[in-house]
Design a protein around this motif. Structure first.
Motif, PDB file in Angstrom:
ATOM      1  N   GLU A 131       0.830  -1.210   0.000  1.00 34.94           N
ATOM      2  CA  GLU A 131       0.000   0.000   0.000  1.00 34.94           C
ATOM      3  C   GLU A 131       0.863   1.259   0.000  1.00 34.94           C
ATOM      4  OE1 GLU A 131      -2.462  -0.445   3.404  1.00 34.94           O
ATOM      5  OE2 GLU A 131      -3.580  -2.164   2.578  1.00 34.94           O
ATOM      6  N   ALA A 132       1.924   1.265   0.817  1.00 29.44           N
ATOM      7  CA  ALA A 132       2.798   2.438   0.877  1.00 29.44           C
ATOM      8  C   ALA A 132       3.497   2.666  -0.457  1.00 29.44           C
ATOM      9  CB  ALA A 132       3.821   2.266   2.001  1.00 29.44           C
ATOM     10  N   ARG A 133       3.957   1.589  -1.076  1.00 30.05           N
ATOM     11  CA  ARG A 133       4.651   1.717  -2.360  1.00 30.05           C
ATOM     12  C   ARG A 133       3.688   2.172  -3.448  1.00 30.05           C
ATOM     13  NH1 ARG A 133       9.813  -1.144  -4.176  1.00 30.05           N
ATOM     14  NH2 ARG A 133       9.906  -0.761  -6.414  1.00 30.05           N
ATOM     15  N   ALA A 134       2.478   1.625  -3.447  1.00 29.92           N
ATOM     16  CA  ALA A 134       1.504   1.984  -4.473  1.00 29.92           C
ATOM     17  C   ALA A 134       1.141   3.467  -4.402  1.00 29.92           C
ATOM     18  CB  ALA A 134       0.257   1.123  -4.325  1.00 29.92           C
ATOM     19  N   ARG A 135       1.139   4.035  -3.194  1.00 27.79           N
ATOM     20  CA  ARG A 135       0.750   5.436  -3.048  1.00 27.79           C
ATOM     21  C   ARG A 135       1.730   6.378  -3.739  1.00 27.79           C
ATOM     22  NH1 ARG A 135      -0.326   3.957   2.630  1.00 27.79           N
ATOM     23  NH2 ARG A 135      -2.591   3.820   2.933  1.00 27.79           N
ATOM     24  N   VAL A 136       3.025   6.043  -3.722  1.00 31.17           N
ATOM     25  CA  VAL A 136       4.025   6.986  -4.225  1.00 31.17           C
ATOM     26  C   VAL A 136       4.716   6.519  -5.496  1.00 31.17           C
ATOM     27  CG1 VAL A 136       4.472   7.911  -1.927  1.00 31.17           C
ATOM     28  CG2 VAL A 136       5.832   5.983  -2.762  1.00 31.17           C
ATOM     29  N   ALA A 137       4.428   5.298  -5.951  1.00 33.32           N
ATOM     30  CA  ALA A 137       5.172   4.736  -7.084  1.00 33.32           C
ATOM     31  C   ALA A 137       5.081   5.608  -8.327  1.00 33.32           C
ATOM     32  CB  ALA A 137       4.668   3.325  -7.385  1.00 33.32           C
ATOM     33  N   ALA A 138       3.920   6.239  -8.538  1.00 28.98           N
ATOM     34  CA  ALA A 138       3.735   7.032  -9.756  1.00 28.98           C
ATOM     35  C   ALA A 138       4.727   8.189  -9.847  1.00 28.98           C
ATOM     36  CB  ALA A 138       2.304   7.563  -9.813  1.00 28.98           C
ATOM     37  N   ALA A 139       5.209   8.664  -8.703  1.00 27.45           N
ATOM     38  CA  ALA A 139       6.148   9.796  -8.716  1.00 27.45           C
ATOM     39  C   ALA A 139       7.563   9.367  -9.084  1.00 27.45           C
ATOM     40  CB  ALA A 139       6.157  10.481  -7.351  1.00 27.45           C
ATOM     41  N   PHE A 140       7.838   8.048  -9.128  1.00 27.28           N
ATOM     42  CA  PHE A 140       9.202   7.577  -9.358  1.00 27.28           C
ATOM     43  C   PHE A 140       9.375   6.819 -10.667  1.00 27.28           C
ATOM     44  CE2 PHE A 140       9.021   8.377  -4.862  1.00 27.28           C
ATOM     45  CZ  PHE A 140      10.246   8.932  -4.580  1.00 27.28           C
ATOM     46  N   VAL A 141       8.336   6.683 -11.449  1.00 31.80           N
ATOM     47  CA  VAL A 141       8.489   5.989 -12.725  1.00 31.80           C
ATOM     48  C   VAL A 141       9.256   6.900 -13.690  1.00 31.80           C
ATOM     49  CG1 VAL A 141       6.401   4.626 -12.396  1.00 31.80           C
ATOM     50  CG2 VAL A 141       6.257   6.827 -13.576  1.00 31.80           C
ATOM     51  N   PRO A 142      10.014   6.324 -14.626  1.00 32.17           N
ATOM     52  CA  PRO A 142      10.809   7.160 -15.545  1.00 32.17           C
ATOM     53  C   PRO A 142       9.992   8.226 -16.256  1.00 32.17           C
ATOM     54  CG  PRO A 142      11.475   4.860 -15.722  1.00 32.17           C
ATOM     55  CD  PRO A 142      10.272   4.883 -14.825  1.00 32.17           C
ATOM     56  N   ARG A 185      28.513  18.466  -0.211  1.00 30.59           N
ATOM     57  CA  ARG A 185      28.012  19.381  -1.247  1.00 30.59           C
ATOM     58  C   ARG A 185      27.096  18.638  -2.226  1.00 30.59           C
ATOM     59  NH1 ARG A 185      30.402  24.007  -0.252  1.00 30.59           N
ATOM     60  NH2 ARG A 185      32.347  23.948   0.961  1.00 30.59           N
ATOM     61  N   VAL A 186      27.471  17.405  -2.559  1.00 36.61           N
ATOM     62  CA  VAL A 186      26.589  16.615  -3.423  1.00 36.61           C
ATOM     63  C   VAL A 186      25.312  16.257  -2.682  1.00 36.61           C
ATOM     64  CG1 VAL A 186      26.387  14.462  -4.712  1.00 36.61           C
ATOM     65  CG2 VAL A 186      28.535  15.731  -4.763  1.00 36.61           C
ATOM     66  N   ARG A 187      25.411  15.976  -1.383  1.00 37.81           N
ATOM     67  CA  ARG A 187      24.209  15.697  -0.599  1.00 37.81           C
ATOM     68  C   ARG A 187      23.269  16.895  -0.594  1.00 37.81           C
ATOM     69  NH1 ARG A 187      25.313  14.468   5.118  1.00 37.81           N
ATOM     70  NH2 ARG A 187      23.074  14.106   5.157  1.00 37.81           N
ATOM     71  N   ALA A 188      23.823  18.108  -0.423  1.00 37.16           N
ATOM     72  CA  ALA A 188      22.984  19.306  -0.436  1.00 37.16           C
ATOM     73  C   ALA A 188      22.275  19.457  -1.781  1.00 37.16           C
ATOM     74  CB  ALA A 188      23.830  20.539  -0.136  1.00 37.16           C
ATOM     75  N   LEU A 189      22.984  19.163  -2.861  1.00 32.70           N
ATOM     76  CA  LEU A 189      22.368  19.200  -4.192  1.00 32.70           C
ATOM     77  C   LEU A 189      21.229  18.187  -4.284  1.00 32.70           C
ATOM     78  CD1 LEU A 189      22.072  19.637  -7.250  1.00 32.70           C
ATOM     79  CD2 LEU A 189      24.119  18.214  -7.560  1.00 32.70           C
ATOM     80  N   CYS A 190      21.471  16.948  -3.848  1.00 32.41           N
ATOM     81  CA  CYS A 190      20.436  15.913  -3.944  1.00 32.41           C
ATOM     82  C   CYS A 190      19.254  16.226  -3.040  1.00 32.41           C
ATOM     83  CB  CYS A 190      21.035  14.545  -3.609  1.00 32.41           C
ATOM     84  SG  CYS A 190      22.184  13.944  -4.864  1.00 32.41           S
ATOM     85  N   ASP A 191      19.507  16.817  -1.862  1.00 34.06           N
ATOM     86  CA  ASP A 191      18.413  17.252  -0.997  1.00 34.06           C
ATOM     87  C   ASP A 191      17.530  18.265  -1.723  1.00 34.06           C
ATOM     88  OD1 ASP A 191      19.072  15.738   1.215  1.00 34.06           O
ATOM     89  OD2 ASP A 191      20.328  17.289   2.101  1.00 34.06           O
ATOM     90  N   ASP A 192      18.170  19.219  -2.369  1.00 37.19           N
ATOM     91  CA  ASP A 192      17.434  20.279  -3.070  1.00 37.19           C
ATOM     92  C   ASP A 192      16.588  19.690  -4.195  1.00 37.19           C
ATOM     93  OD1 ASP A 192      16.771  22.923  -3.166  1.00 37.19           O
ATOM     94  OD2 ASP A 192      18.554  23.587  -4.244  1.00 37.19           O
ATOM     95  N   VAL A 193      17.186  18.815  -4.987  1.00 34.17           N
ATOM     96  CA  VAL A 193      16.452  18.169  -6.075  1.00 34.17           C
ATOM     97  C   VAL A 193      15.277  17.375  -5.522  1.00 34.17           C
ATOM     98  CG1 VAL A 193      16.589  16.345  -7.833  1.00 34.17           C
ATOM     99  CG2 VAL A 193      18.385  18.078  -7.685  1.00 34.17           C
ATOM    100  N   PHE A 194      15.511  16.615  -4.473  1.00 38.81           N
ATOM    101  CA  PHE A 194      14.453  15.758  -3.951  1.00 38.81           C
ATOM    102  C   PHE A 194      13.305  16.587  -3.395  1.00 38.81           C
ATOM    103  CE2 PHE A 194      12.260  12.762  -1.257  1.00 38.81           C
ATOM    104  CZ  PHE A 194      12.306  11.600  -2.006  1.00 38.81           C
ATOM    105  N   VAL A 195      13.615  17.597  -2.608  1.00 34.84           N
ATOM    106  CA  VAL A 195      12.552  18.391  -1.980  1.00 34.84           C
ATOM    107  C   VAL A 195      11.771  19.173  -3.025  1.00 34.84           C
ATOM    108  CG1 VAL A 195      12.134  20.377  -0.480  1.00 34.84           C
ATOM    109  CG2 VAL A 195      13.635  18.530   0.282  1.00 34.84           C
ATOM    110  N   ARG A 196      12.460  19.876  -3.908  1.00 32.85           N
ATOM    111  CA  ARG A 196      11.775  20.751  -4.858  1.00 32.85           C
ATOM    112  C   ARG A 196      11.080  19.982  -5.981  1.00 32.85           C
ATOM    113  NH1 ARG A 196      13.625  26.218  -4.547  1.00 32.85           N
ATOM    114  NH2 ARG A 196      15.372  26.452  -3.090  1.00 32.85           N
ATOM    115  N   LEU A 197      11.765  18.987  -6.516  1.00 31.87           N
ATOM    116  CA  LEU A 197      11.265  18.366  -7.739  1.00 31.87           C
ATOM    117  C   LEU A 197      10.601  17.017  -7.505  1.00 31.87           C
ATOM    118  CD1 LEU A 197      14.246  19.218 -10.120  1.00 31.87           C
ATOM    119  CD2 LEU A 197      12.240  20.594  -9.511  1.00 31.87           C
ATOM    120  N   VAL A 198      11.140  16.203  -6.602  1.00 30.51           N
ATOM    121  CA  VAL A 198      10.563  14.873  -6.397  1.00 30.51           C
ATOM    122  C   VAL A 198       9.395  14.936  -5.420  1.00 30.51           C
ATOM    123  CG1 VAL A 198      11.019  12.490  -5.747  1.00 30.51           C
ATOM    124  CG2 VAL A 198      12.771  13.805  -6.938  1.00 30.51           C
TER     125      VAL A 198
END
Length: 458
Positions: free
Chosen positions: A124-135, A167-180
């Motif tokens: 159930e948890a995976r089904a709720r968010v899976a659509a946001a992670f498909v290519p 620094r790469v972690r900060a970049l990935c945090d930003d991408v994940f929060v804003r875009l994902v």
């Protein structure tokens, strides 16, 4: 620079492990495979400081099934034969539970989340968010990912030693929060990215391990209290995002929007599912990108190939795949056995935590020729990037089975969009003469000095 010439056809890898066959008698109740006899504290320090070397020595001495005892994660049976490891990961959920195993290793993930759930709760948890992670959902984000990466890289200091990993972690945090996640409010996005960084910071070298559920009750209580304090800001900001979208009468985009399509999900439940997703969504990809930059700084042919090939093309992806082999972001995938599991030599009994030691399997000489060498051509066939023709039982950067990593497409988005934007602006030179070893941070493998480098304008 033009793309590198087509690589020669690689020599087929040797067969990984013994062929499948009838297993021998199971271990008796309470009996486990042999393993190091040192106290759990000593094994824990050794494993966290040098996971690959520690596991190699244990396998060489005790064989392909090794019992290790870690102070905060408990007792695990490391399945060092590639075919055995694959059996562990491919076991159906009625035989091996990944959520319980992850809770045992980390202790801070909700049993209702994608990471910590099992059975119906996980589905159930995976089904709720899976659509946001498909290519298909992520590919359209590539220009925005590249723009964020360019913005971050432009602010990185040049001409003096700096640690790439944070620094790469900060970049990935930003991408994940804003875009994902899809947080559109600039102030909230900035605050949430910062809160996630503070929540996941751990002191020490190697970093202080996170207590799993096998730790004693006092350690668990102290760890939970500390984590509750450090995660409070991230939880509050995620709750604010959920309430704001509900108040506006729209689910919105990203993973938050996908989750809020379930109108019955309360704010607290939504945060319990978003927080582990946020933790997992940036840690492994950030480690992976940092390792690509670290390896390219020490291997001129790899650096030249990345700079001379098309991002997302066959050679580019083969090179990234090969770095994820020699420097996997995650060290272990594990299952708590709820039924006996037959392996090639013995049957592991229910109750055992069976582990696939990814960091060791990726260097197994039975599966990989010259496993210490970086050879992108391992993942090329007739000019195509392939992963289904390599020894699958010994290549597990995204895990396997029904619990294969949900964020795999996100990793490739970052590799294909963020990495070239960074390389277009900087050149990386190692600040240390010796290559950095892998150390354990939770379940993630990171450079022990944080990929200490000197950056120069490209």
């Amino acid at each position: 620079m033009s793309a590198p010439p087509p690589a020669p056809t690689p020599t087929p890898a040797r067969t990984a492990g013994p062929p499948a066959g009838p297993s021998r008698e199971p271990y008796a109740p309470g009996e486990l495979p042999p393993g190091p006899r040192a106290p759990a504290a000593v094994q824990t320090v050794a494993f966290h400081r040098d996971p690959l070397g520690t596991l190699q020595r244990a396998r060489d001495r005790y064989g392909d099934l090794v019992t290790v005892r870690l102070l905060l994660a408990g007792t695990l049976v490391e399945c060092c034969d590639p075919q055995d490891a694959r059996r562990v990961l491919d076991a159906d959920p009625g035989t091996g539970q990944a959520g319980r195993a992850r809770q045992g290793l980390l202790g801070m993930v909700s049993e209702r989340s994608v990471l910590g759930g099992d059975g119906a709760a996980h589905r159930e948890a995976r089904a709720r968010v899976a659509a946001a992670f498909v290519p298909a959902a992520l590919e359209g984000l590539a220009p925005r990912v590249a723009a964020l990466a360019a913005e971050h890289a432009a602010s990185w200091p040049t001409g003096r030693p700096t640690r790439l990993l944070p620094r790469v972690r900060a970049l990935c945090d930003d991408v994940f929060v804003r875009l994902v996640l899809g947080v559109e409010d600039p102030g909230r996005a900035r605050a949430l990215a910062g809160a996630v960084q503070r929540m996941l910071w751990t002191p020490g070298n190697p970093p202080t391990p996170v207590p799993g559920q096998q730790a004693g009750p006092l350690v668990q209580a102290a760890a939970r209290a500390a984590f509750a304090q450090r995660s409070a800001a991230a939880r509050r900001l995620l709750a604010d995002e959920v309430r704001a979208r509900r108040a506006a009468g729209r689910a919105g985009g990203g993973a938050v929007g996908a989750l809020l399509a379930d109108d019955a999900l309360g704010v607290g439940d939504a945060v319990d599912q978003l927080l582990p997703l946020t933790m997992a969504g940036q840690e492994p990809p950030a480690a992976g990108l940092a390792w690509v930059l670290e390896r390219s700084s020490r291997l001129p042919a790899l650096d030249a190939g990345l700079r001379g090939s098309a991002p997302g093309g066959a050679w580019w992806r083969a090179a990234v795949s090969e770095v994820l082999r020699v420097r996997p972001p995650v060290h272990t995938a594990a299952r708590v056995l709820v039924r006996d599991l037959p392996l090639a030599s013995r049957t592991l009994p229910a109750g055992v935590v069976a582990a696939a030691p990814i960091v060791l399997l990726h260097r197994d000489p039975r599966a990989w020729e010259a496993p210490e060498e970086v050879r992108p051509e391992r993942f090329l066939r007739d000019g195509r990037h392939v992963v289904d023709e390599v020894p699958a039982a010994a290549y597990l950067p995204f895990g396997g089975g029904a619990r294969r990593c949900l964020g795999e497409p996100l990793t490739w988005l970052l590799a294909d969009a963020a990495l070239p934007a960074v390389l277009a602006r900087i050149r990386v030179a190692p600040a240390l003469a010796r290559a950095e070893r892998q150390v354990v941070r939770g379940t993630v493998l990171v450079p022990h000095r944080g990929a200490l480098s000197v950056l120069h304008p490209a």
